[in-house]
Design an enzyme around this catalytic site. Structure first.
Site, short mmCIF file in Angstrom:
data_model
loop_
_atom_site.label_atom_id
_atom_site.label_comp_id
_atom_site.label_asym_id
_atom_site.label_seq_id
_atom_site.Cartn_x
_atom_site.Cartn_y
_atom_site.Cartn_z
CD GLU A 118 -2.82 -0.99 2.48
OE1 GLU A 118 -2.62 0.16 3.58
OE2 GLU A 118 -3.89 -1.91 2.01
CG HIS A 246 -8.17 6.03 1.94
ND1 HIS A 246 -8.51 5.75 1.09
CD2 HIS A 246 -7.94 4.36 2.84
CE1 HIS A 246 -7.79 4.57 0.45
NE2 HIS A 246 -7.85 4.06 1.78
NE ARG A 294 -4.42 5.66 3.67
CZ ARG A 294 -5.00 4.65 4.38
NH1 ARG A 294 -5.39 4.99 5.59
NH2 ARG A 294 -4.91 2.97 4.38
CG HIS A 355 -9.11 6.23 6.11
ND1 HIS A 355 -10.38 5.15 6.00
CD2 HIS A 355 -8.71 5.44 6.55
CE1 HIS A 355 -9.98 3.77 5.97
NE2 HIS A 355 -8.53 4.14 6.48
NE ARG A 390 -4.15 5.25 9.72
CZ ARG A 390 -4.39 3.96 9.35
NH1 ARG A 390 -4.43 2.86 9.12
NH2 ARG A 390 -5.74 4.41 8.33
P1 FAD Z 1 -12.86 -0.02 16.23
O1 FAD Z 1 -13.03 -0.88 15.78
O2 FAD Z 1 -14.06 1.11 16.31
O3 FAD Z 1 -14.32 -0.73 17.97
C1 FAD Z 1 -14.47 0.65 18.55
C2 FAD Z 1 -15.33 0.09 19.59
O4 FAD Z 1 -15.98 0.73 21.12
C3 FAD Z 1 -16.73 -0.41 19.28
O5 FAD Z 1 -17.19 -1.60 19.44
C4 FAD Z 1 -17.95 0.67 19.21
O6 FAD Z 1 -19.49 0.09 19.77
C5 FAD Z 1 -17.45 1.13 20.91
N1 FAD Z 1 -17.66 1.90 21.21
C6 FAD Z 1 -17.39 3.91 20.95
N2 FAD Z 1 -18.33 4.38 22.09
C7 FAD Z 1 -18.93 3.72 23.03
C8 FAD Z 1 -18.97 3.95 24.05
N3 FAD Z 1 -19.42 5.66 24.24
N4 FAD Z 1 -19.66 3.12 24.27
C9 FAD Z 1 -19.09 2.28 24.79
N5 FAD Z 1 -18.54 1.25 23.25
C10 FAD Z 1 -18.61 2.62 22.65
N6 FAD Z 1 -7.03 0.26 9.86
C11 FAD Z 1 -4.96 -0.82 8.95
O7 FAD Z 1 -4.92 -0.99 9.80
N7 FAD Z 1 -5.54 -1.36 7.85
C12 FAD Z 1 -7.17 -1.39 7.33
O8 FAD Z 1 -6.77 -2.39 6.32
C13 FAD Z 1 -7.57 -0.67 7.21
N8 FAD Z 1 -8.75 -0.14 6.94
C14 FAD Z 1 -9.82 0.01 7.06
C15 FAD Z 1 -11.25 0.71 5.98
C16 FAD Z 1 -12.51 1.74 6.52
C17 FAD Z 1 -13.20 1.31 6.67
C18 FAD Z 1 -11.82 2.23 8.17
C19 FAD Z 1 -12.91 2.86 9.07
C20 FAD Z 1 -10.24 1.96 8.94
C21 FAD Z 1 -9.98 1.12 8.65
N9 FAD Z 1 -8.63 0.97 9.26
C22 FAD Z 1 -7.96 0.22 8.57
C23 FAD Z 1 -8.81 1.63 10.59
C24 FAD Z 1 -8.92 0.44 11.23
O9 FAD Z 1 -9.62 -0.19 10.69
C25 FAD Z 1 -9.47 0.89 13.63
O10 FAD Z 1 -8.02 1.88 13.03
C26 FAD Z 1 -8.80 -0.22 14.02
O11 FAD Z 1 -9.91 -1.26 13.92
C27 FAD Z 1 -9.54 0.80 15.18
O12 FAD Z 1 -10.07 0.02 15.99
P2 FAD Z 1 -10.34 0.01 17.44
O13 FAD Z 1 -10.10 -1.24 18.66
O14 FAD Z 1 -9.66 1.27 18.56
O15 FAD Z 1 -11.94 0.62 17.70
C1 SIN Z 2 -7.30 0.90 3.24
O1 SIN Z 2 -7.30 -0.30 2.75
O2 SIN Z 2 -7.26 1.44 2.24
C2 SIN Z 2 -7.12 1.32 4.07
C3 SIN Z 2 -5.87 0.51 5.23
C4 SIN Z 2 -5.97 1.86 6.73
O3 SIN Z 2 -6.71 2.61 6.74
O4 SIN Z 2 -5.09 1.15 7.01
#
Ligand code: FAD
Ligand code: SIN
Length: 535
Positions: A118, A246, A294, A355, A390
């Site tokens: 990427e 993004h 990015r 993003h 990032r």
């Molecule tokens: P999340 O997975 O967002 O989980 C947050 C949790 O907190 C959820 O369960 C939610 O319900 C809970 N929550 C929030 N507020 C509250 C509240 N007030 N009370 C109770 N619960 C709450 N990163 C990569 O490294 N590679 C990728 O390929 C990639 N692709 C992506 C594609 C997309 C479309 C998106 C949106 C992001 C992508 N990212 C990628 C970024 C990555 O997915 C996220 O940064 C990562 O998954 C965040 O994980 P997390 O556990 O911190 O939060």
């Molecule tokens: C993507 O698949 O382009 C998202 C990857 C990322 O957010 O790290």
């Protein structure tokens, strides 16, 4: 209701579940309560497409290369020690996830993992499961978590506020030493009651903030609740101006929330950014062309759209092998077909969308926030890994590494910290049911407009000042509503989003330079000294 739990985990994405599983295995007699504000599988994690970056092929790749790529994308603001920790410990964490059942695609012939590439990566090092990597990781984590009877996941529970000495009647301000967290108040959305959850250790894993903008790849849960709660509890928050857009979300004239992502891995696979006329333009901006980091690609697209007065630019995949493309990107292919776009015949219209939040709750190398007994991991935290921008696919890795490090730090401490019994229950005195929900929904719309027009990819002092003035009005109106209205998730999300918008705009105003994702027309260069913006 009052509930006591040894570990209180806010969020059921990759950070929260990884921590919960590790704590449950090590402390079979301790309780781990995971709150999640909708259903357990809904999170930013679930939508991750591209994959997880890790040095896997030691013949071609090295930790040094991954470190350098991360530092380069971060534009001088990464903490080198943290980058080294994440890069070096990352592969062990990925292997753990594989041991818990996560599948990643393999090459047919060699049986080795199929490593994708990427933007900003000098090597192929992205493990992925088709274009559904996050879905697969979340599935494996949820299944593993279910094996431990001491993990309880409470769905439709909305964490409202962290409990500190403030709730015992003490004055707590931002510089008060020794602020401690005793748990949180949470709204049980199923019965409307606000429960007092007391914990020995609290871990904030509430994810991103994308919903503060009109167009975002983040699902609707991404309202920055954990960051806003920590800031209200007088914890330190940093680097909030570094909002990652993004470059390639799918342009849909009908509008969609969230916007559908066209993974950067598509460009790693050979997709090329072009104008409507089919001309390449990235050579005007960076020698790495469509695979530049990015911030550079998103600004290039934004600039070309403004120059040409168009609503989108295009990603050309017509020259790619159909079988290979559809095998790697089945979801993207189907989504495009659903909108009448066959990527093998027509260029895919793309537009930048908010993003990822690079800043967040300030934590150290063990995920410890500035508040005792309060930890943070995942997108809501700021570890120093991402700096000003990032590197793609580093966030899933960071979440796992820090969930593990918090687990290590709390191993012995959890037994030393007792429950704070004197915490009062939530008082709803003087509040009544909201008469007009439109006051909340309209304010959310206004907020998104303000952020999108004045605090987007390109900023200026005048726009930032205008945003701050408008945000202050929204803040005043919303606080008035908060004092007099019964708590609802919508009201709390509005409050949290206003705090996030303020933190982004305030940090952007402080940074008198253009660095990484923060680009302002008033200061085109970089300052000679490098500093984090801490609020
Ligand atoms: P999340 O997975 O967002 O989980 C947050 C949790 O907190 C959820 O369960 C939610 O319900 C809970 N929550 C929030 N507020 C509250 C509240 N007030 N009370 C109770 N619960 C709450 N990163 C990569 O490294 N590679 C990728 O390929 C990639 N692709 C992506 C594609 C997309 C479309 C998106 C949106 C992001 C992508 N990212 C990628 C970024 C990555 O997915 C996220 O940064 C990562 O998954 C965040 O994980 P997390 O556990 O911190 O939060
Ligand atoms: C993507 O698949 O382009 C998202 C990857 C990322 O957010 O790290």
């Amino acid at each position: 209701m009052r509930i006591q739990t040894d570990f209180l985990v806010l969020g059921s994405g990759i950070a929260g579940l990884t921590f919960a599983i590790k704590a449950a295995r090590a402390h079979t007699n301790r309780k781990i309560l995971v709150l999640t504000k909708t259903v357990e599988g809904e999170s930013n994690t679930r939508y991750a497409q591209g994959g997880v970056a890790a040095v896997w092929d030691h013949e071609k790749d090295t930790f040094g290369k991954h470190v350098d790529d991360t530092l380069d994308a971060g534009d001088g603001l990464c903490r080198r020690d943290i980058v080294e920790i994440v890069v070096q410990e990352g592969p062990e964490r990925v292997q753990e996830l594989i041991d818990w059942g996560a599948r990643f695609d393999k090459e047919k012939d060699s049986g080795n993992y199929d490593l994708a590439r990427e933007g900003g990566h000098s090597e192929h090092r992205i493990l992925h499961y088709k274009d559904l990597t996050g879905w697969e990781m979340q599935r494996a984590l949820l299944e593993e978590a279910k094996r431990y009877p001491n993990i309880e996941v409470l769905e439709h529970y909305f964490a409202l506020d962290l409990i500190t000495q403030h709730h015992l009647g003490h004055m707590v301000i931002r510089v008060t030493p020794g602020i401690e967290c005793y748990g949180c108040y949470a709204l049980n959305k199923q019965n409307g009651e606000i429960d007092t959850l007391l914990s020995r250790v609290t871990v904030v894993c509430t994810g991103g903030t994308g919903q503060v903008y009109k167009s975002t790849t983040n699902p609707v849960i991404a309202t920055g609740d954990g960051i806003a709660m920590t800031y209200r509890a007088k914890g330190r928050v940093e680097n909030m101006e570094f909002v990652q857009f993004h470059p390639t979300s799918l342009y849909n004239p009908a509008g969609e929330n969230p916007s559908f992502l066209v993974s950067e891995a598509v460009r790693g696979f050979g997709g090329i950014l072009k104008t409507a006329e089919g001309e390449e333009f990235m050579h005007l901006y960076d020698e790495r062309l469509s695979l530049a980091p990015r911030d550079i690609v998103a600004r290039a697209i934004d600039s070309e759209m403004k120059k040409r007065g168009t609503d989108c630019m295009y990603l050309d995949c017509r020259h790619l092998n159909k079988d290979a493309f559809t095998a790697h990107f089945p979801t993207i292919y189907e989504k495009c077909l659903g909108l009448g776009i066959d990527p093998m015949k027509t260029m895919i219209p793309v537009v930048p969308a908010c993003h990822y939040m690079c800043g967040g709750i300030q934590v150290d190398e063990f995920g410890r926030s500035s508040i005792r007994r309060l930890y943070a991991a995942g997108e809501c935290s700021s570890t120093g890994l991402h700096g000003a921008n990032r590197l793609a696919s580093n966030s899933l890795l960071e979440a796992m590494v820090f969930a593990h490090r918090i687990f290590l730090d709390t191993l012995d401490k959890v037994g030393q910290w007792s429950f704070q019994e004197n915490v009062p229950d939530w008082s709803a005195e003087g509040t009544t049911e909201p008469k007009e929900m439109v006051l909340i929904t309209q304010s959310i719309k206004e907020l998104k407009e303000i952020m999108s027009y004045y605090v987007g990819i390109v900023r200026s002092n005048v726009r930032l000042k205008r945003a701050l003035d408008r945000l202050y009005l929204l803040y005043q109106e919303t606080e008035e509503l908060y004092k007099t209205t019964t708590i609802s998730p919508q009201l709390m999300e509005l409050r949290n989003l206003i705090t996030i918008a303020y933190l982004i705009t305030r940090s952007a105003t402080h940074r008198r330079e253009s660095r990484g994702l923060h680009y302002t027309t008033d200061y085109s260069g970089k300052l000679p000294f490098i500093e984090f913006s801490v609020l």
